[in-house]
Design an enzyme around this catalytic site. Structure first.
Site, PDB file in Angstrom:
ATOM      1  N   LYS A 116       0.802  -1.216   0.000  1.00  0.00           N
ATOM      2  CA  LYS A 116       0.000   0.000   0.000  1.00  0.00           C
ATOM      3  C   LYS A 116       0.843   1.278   0.000  1.00  0.00           C
ATOM      4  CE  LYS A 116      -3.866  -2.015   2.612  1.00  0.00           C
ATOM      5  NZ  LYS A 116      -4.945  -2.208   1.654  1.00  0.00           N
ATOM      6  N   GLU A 200      -3.678   7.175   7.643  1.00  0.00           N
ATOM      7  CA  GLU A 200      -4.488   7.974   6.734  1.00  0.00           C
ATOM      8  C   GLU A 200      -5.533   8.736   7.501  1.00  0.00           C
ATOM      9  OE1 GLU A 200      -6.515   5.564   3.889  1.00  0.00           O
ATOM     10  OE2 GLU A 200      -4.671   5.167   2.789  1.00  0.00           O
ATOM     11  N   HIS A 235     -16.274  -4.572   4.873  1.00  0.00           N
ATOM     12  CA  HIS A 235     -15.345  -4.306   3.763  1.00  0.00           C
ATOM     13  C   HIS A 235     -15.474  -5.298   2.615  1.00  0.00           C
ATOM     14  CE1 HIS A 235     -13.750  -1.267   6.286  1.00  0.00           C
ATOM     15  NE2 HIS A 235     -13.288  -2.123   7.178  1.00  0.00           N
ATOM     16  N   ARG A 297      -6.251  -7.146 -11.865  1.00  0.00           N
ATOM     17  CA  ARG A 297      -6.963  -8.328 -12.371  1.00  0.00           C
ATOM     18  C   ARG A 297      -8.374  -7.897 -12.769  1.00  0.00           C
ATOM     19  NH1 ARG A 297     -10.368  -8.546  -8.080  1.00  0.00           N
ATOM     20  NH2 ARG A 297      -9.456  -8.055  -6.064  1.00  0.00           N
TER      21      ARG A 297
HETATM   22  P1  ADP Z   1      -7.973  -3.826   1.979  1.00  0.00           P
HETATM   23  O1  ADP Z   1      -6.782  -3.865   1.067  1.00  0.00           O
HETATM   24  O2  ADP Z   1      -7.743  -4.562   3.259  1.00  0.00           O
HETATM   25  O3  ADP Z   1      -9.260  -4.185   1.309  1.00  0.00           O
HETATM   26  P2  ADP Z   1      -8.420  -0.982   1.657  1.00  0.00           P
HETATM   27  O4  ADP Z   1      -7.327  -0.006   1.880  1.00  0.00           O
HETATM   28  O5  ADP Z   1      -8.775  -1.309   0.239  1.00  0.00           O
HETATM   29  O6  ADP Z   1      -8.067  -2.319   2.467  1.00  0.00           O
HETATM   30  O7  ADP Z   1      -9.713  -0.514   2.405  1.00  0.00           O
HETATM   31  C1  ADP Z   1     -10.844  -1.354   2.564  1.00  0.00           C
HETATM   32  C2  ADP Z   1     -12.086  -0.543   2.886  1.00  0.00           C
HETATM   33  O8  ADP Z   1     -11.881   0.234   4.093  1.00  0.00           O
HETATM   34  C3  ADP Z   1     -12.484   0.484   1.837  1.00  0.00           C
HETATM   35  O9  ADP Z   1     -13.303  -0.069   0.824  1.00  0.00           O
HETATM   36  C4  ADP Z   1     -13.234   1.509   2.665  1.00  0.00           C
HETATM   37  O10 ADP Z   1     -14.553   1.064   2.890  1.00  0.00           O
HETATM   38  C5  ADP Z   1     -12.497   1.498   3.998  1.00  0.00           C
HETATM   39  N1  ADP Z   1     -11.450   2.546   4.058  1.00  0.00           N
HETATM   40  C6  ADP Z   1     -10.194   2.465   3.570  1.00  0.00           C
HETATM   41  N2  ADP Z   1      -9.501   3.613   3.784  1.00  0.00           N
HETATM   42  C7  ADP Z   1     -10.329   4.441   4.428  1.00  0.00           C
HETATM   43  C8  ADP Z   1     -10.197   5.791   4.944  1.00  0.00           C
HETATM   44  N3  ADP Z   1      -9.072   6.501   4.816  1.00  0.00           N
HETATM   45  N4  ADP Z   1     -11.279   6.324   5.545  1.00  0.00           N
HETATM   46  C9  ADP Z   1     -12.432   5.620   5.687  1.00  0.00           C
HETATM   47  N5  ADP Z   1     -12.600   4.371   5.255  1.00  0.00           N
HETATM   48  C10 ADP Z   1     -11.578   3.771   4.623  1.00  0.00           C
END
Ligand code: ADP
Length: 618
Positions: A116, A200, A235, A297
């Site tokens: 990430k 974040e 999620h 993908r």
């Molecule tokens: P993973 O790789 O574990 O799926 P992500 O970074 O894609 O993690 O985040 C998964 C979910 O978490 C997102 O779809 C969103 O719903 C929530 N999320 C991620 N980052 C944030 C953020 N900065 N603020 C609020 N919700 C977040």
């Protein structure tokens, strides 16, 4: 064009790829685990080869066996689908080293987007907006605390190697940061072997907006517009749509251009998705959408993009992998209407969404929708793989028309005895906030009470069960009921067991509009078993049942505290069962004696199996 294709996947996505490959005249080769030998994707491929036992790590994740199958079958290309090995750069390299065509992302792009913080640093350098936060190498708790304080709370601590929603902690205030950081690090190091984190800003009213991109080997990149996947449970995406509600042309242009920039920055080839998070507290705005991650993908939800663009994305993948240029240029792509997808899972909303396994004795899916399904009636849902049964996709002129079409279709889903989330989907699709397009990632949690079907059958279900029983007793039930009406003295109440509980139903034939089949009722996506009351019931509507205690979920018996012949009191704990780290204690429904004990300590039981039977006194 490649002339033969091995599909290193299973179920729904394997069938989806086979469908397009056949249409393009490509010979298809399926690989399958022993548990999947009888599945539809195995039958539908031109050739099928076994690659090992049921657990994915012994079959679908075995790179050596998949490559061996490719050699044996003479396959020219491998499509990884999604999940399993689809984002595994080493596998992509091994496929190409064999001289085969890899229908997936370039290994370098997979690696660039794998972690990430590195992906985000690269995006910042490419001019793609990224959520405000800290991505630095200094991982000392003091520095991280200072950065979190500077960002401002709430913040989200994320494992750099995280995925699938794991390794994330929301922190509300500075005083809680140190504890949350330590716990996030512990989880990150045990789940991903890497305890580095990034921080974040936590986005309030977050919406998940993603953009479909495609690149070809000539260096061209196009986008196929956005999808909104905000309706998530823990999620995990549940309902997806395209376009995104409330997206105006300017914002769309900004987010889609950012996605193209992101794909170009990693020299992307093939199908990819750039995921963004939007702060939708004041609607969608171009300056409040930030890059989150790239999935290198095809996505589960690709059919909604296919519906609004009229394109076949698997065909695009196969053409590009064969060295052809992008089938269409950006100005030849446009959006037609609205599309929505609902994911049908084998899970039980009433037990906290525990996966439900077993044979699909009865399965009917609506013929009014596009159905991408991995299973057919009679197939077994095993505990080894993802519990998604099918995707139901609707396409209409407007969002309203599309939601209604999808909702009507999901109402007609009939599944038995495996549990599904169809009733839950119906409630989500019919919810006023959803209809109004007021969705964010917190929607399901916020409305859980309205969305999880209650364990109690609706009046329409009780009416239908009672009427069906009357019909069985006397085929001329309508005449019988007419008689009731003429003479108010006659008792119109019918005793019936629905969902294993006894009810006394005041029959009103006008209300019996539910479809019944072989002792099961189907109503708005839910299934209810019904029967004439069994002997030994201790009272209608009392909810005490007949003393037969069955496993409420598949699991392991972790405690047995009675023996056959024991005298027990109502409410006394009898057995404890554990599944998916959830423990449930089953109690005696009334005072009595243990007449039968079927459960033994440590044994695995399937849902619905008899564990113990209590006989009442007298
Ligand atoms: P993973 O790789 O574990 O799926 P992500 O970074 O894609 O993690 O985040 C998964 C979910 O978490 C997102 O779809 C969103 O719903 C929530 N999320 C991620 N980052 C944030 C953020 N900065 N603020 C609020 N919700 C977040």
């Amino acid at each position: 064009m490649i002339e033969s294709l091995l599909i290193a996947n299973r179920g729904e996505i394997a069938r989806r790829i086979i469908r397009t490959a056949k249409w393009l005249g490509i010979r298809t080769i399926a690989v399958h685990s022993d548990a999947d030998a009888g599945m539809a994707f195995v039958r539908e491929a031109d050739e099928a080869l076994p690659i090992g036992p049921a657990p994915a790590r012994d079959s679908y994740l075995r790179q050596d066996r998949i490559l061996e199958a490719a050699r044996r079958s003479g396959a020219r290309a491998i499509h990884p689908g999604y999940g399993f090995l689809s984002e595994n750069a080493e596998f992509a390299e091994a496929v190409m080293a064999e001289g085969l065509v890899w229908v997936g992302a370039p290994p370098a792009a997979i690696r660039a987007m794998g972690l990430k913080h590195a992906a985000k640093q690269r995006m910042i350098a490419a001019g793609v907006p990224v959520t405000p936060g800290y991505l630095g190498d200094d991982q000392s708790p003091e520095r991280l605390q200072r950065e979190a304080d500077a960002i401002g709370y709430p913040v989200l601590v994320k494992a750099v190697a995280g995925g699938g929603g794991k390794g994330m902690r929301r922190v509300e205030r500075s005083a809680d940061f140190a504890v949350a950081l330590a716990s996030c690090r512990r989880e990150a190091s045990s789940s991903f072997g890497d305890d580095r984190v990034l921080i974040e800003k936590y986005i309030l009213s977050p919406r998940h907006i993603e953009v479909q991109v495609f690149g070809d080997s000539k260096g061209q990149v196009v986008h196929l517009f956005e999808r909104d996947c905000s309706l998530q449970r823990r999620h995990q995406k549940v309902i997806e749509e395209a376009p995104a509600p409330g997206m105006d042309a300017l914002t769309r242009d900004a987010v889609c251009q950012a996605a193209v920039k992101a794909a170009r920055a990693v020299n992307y080839i093939g199908a990819g998705t750039i995921e963004f998070i939007a702060d939708a507290s004041e609607g969608l705005r171009a300056d409040r959408i930030w890059f989150m991650e790239m999935n290198t993908r095809l996505q589960v939800e690709h059919p909604v993009t296919e519906a609004i663009t009229g394109q076949d994305l698997v065909e695009w993948q196969l053409r590009i992998a064969s060295g052809e240029p992008l089938p269409l240029a950006q100005d030849q792509l446009s959006i037609t209407g609205w599309a929505m997808e609902a994911r049908l899972y084998a899970e039980n909303p009433a037990t906290g969404f525990l996966p439900s396994i077993g044979r699909l004795d009865h399965l009917r899916l609506p013929d009014t929708l596009r159905i991408d399904s991995g299973v057919e009636e009679g197939d077994e849902v095993t505990p080894h793989y993802d519990p998604m049964l099918a995707k139901l996709i609707s396409h209409g002129a407007s969002r309203q028309e599309t939601v209604h079409k999808l909702c009507d279709g999901v109402r007609k889903v009939e599944i038995w005895p495996v549990h599904s989330n169809a009733g839950f989907l119906v409630r989500a699709l019919a919810h006023p906030d959803f209809l109004a397009g007021a969705v964010d990632t917190g929607f399901i949690e916020r409305h859980a009470k309205d969305l999880v079907p209650p364990g109690k059958p609706a009046e329409a279900v009780l009416q239908a069960a009672a009427t069906a029983l009357l019909q069985k007793r006397s085929p001329d039930v309508w005449a019988m009921l007419a008689g009731f009406r003429l003479n108010a003295e006659i008792d119109r109440r019918v005793a019936v067991d629905v969902g294993k509980w006894p009810y006394l139903v005041q029959v009103n034939p006008a209300q019996a509009t539910v479809r019944t089949e072989n002792g099961v009722l189907f109503h708005d996506g839910e299934a209810w078993e019904f029967a004439a009351p069994r002997a030994g019931h201790s009272g209608y509507g009392s909810g005490s049942g007949d003393g037969a205690i069955v496993a409420p979920m598949p699991g392991i018996i972790i405690a047995v505290s009675v023996a056959e012949g024991d005298v027990v009191k109502r409410g006394q704990p009898l057995i404890a069962i554990e599944a998916m780290k959830m423990e449930q204690v089953l109690q005696a429904p009334f005072d009595g004696t243990v007449a039968e004990l079927k459960a033994c300590l440590g044994s695995q039981v399937v849902e619905g199996s008899l564990l113990v039977r209590i006989e009442g006194e007298g």
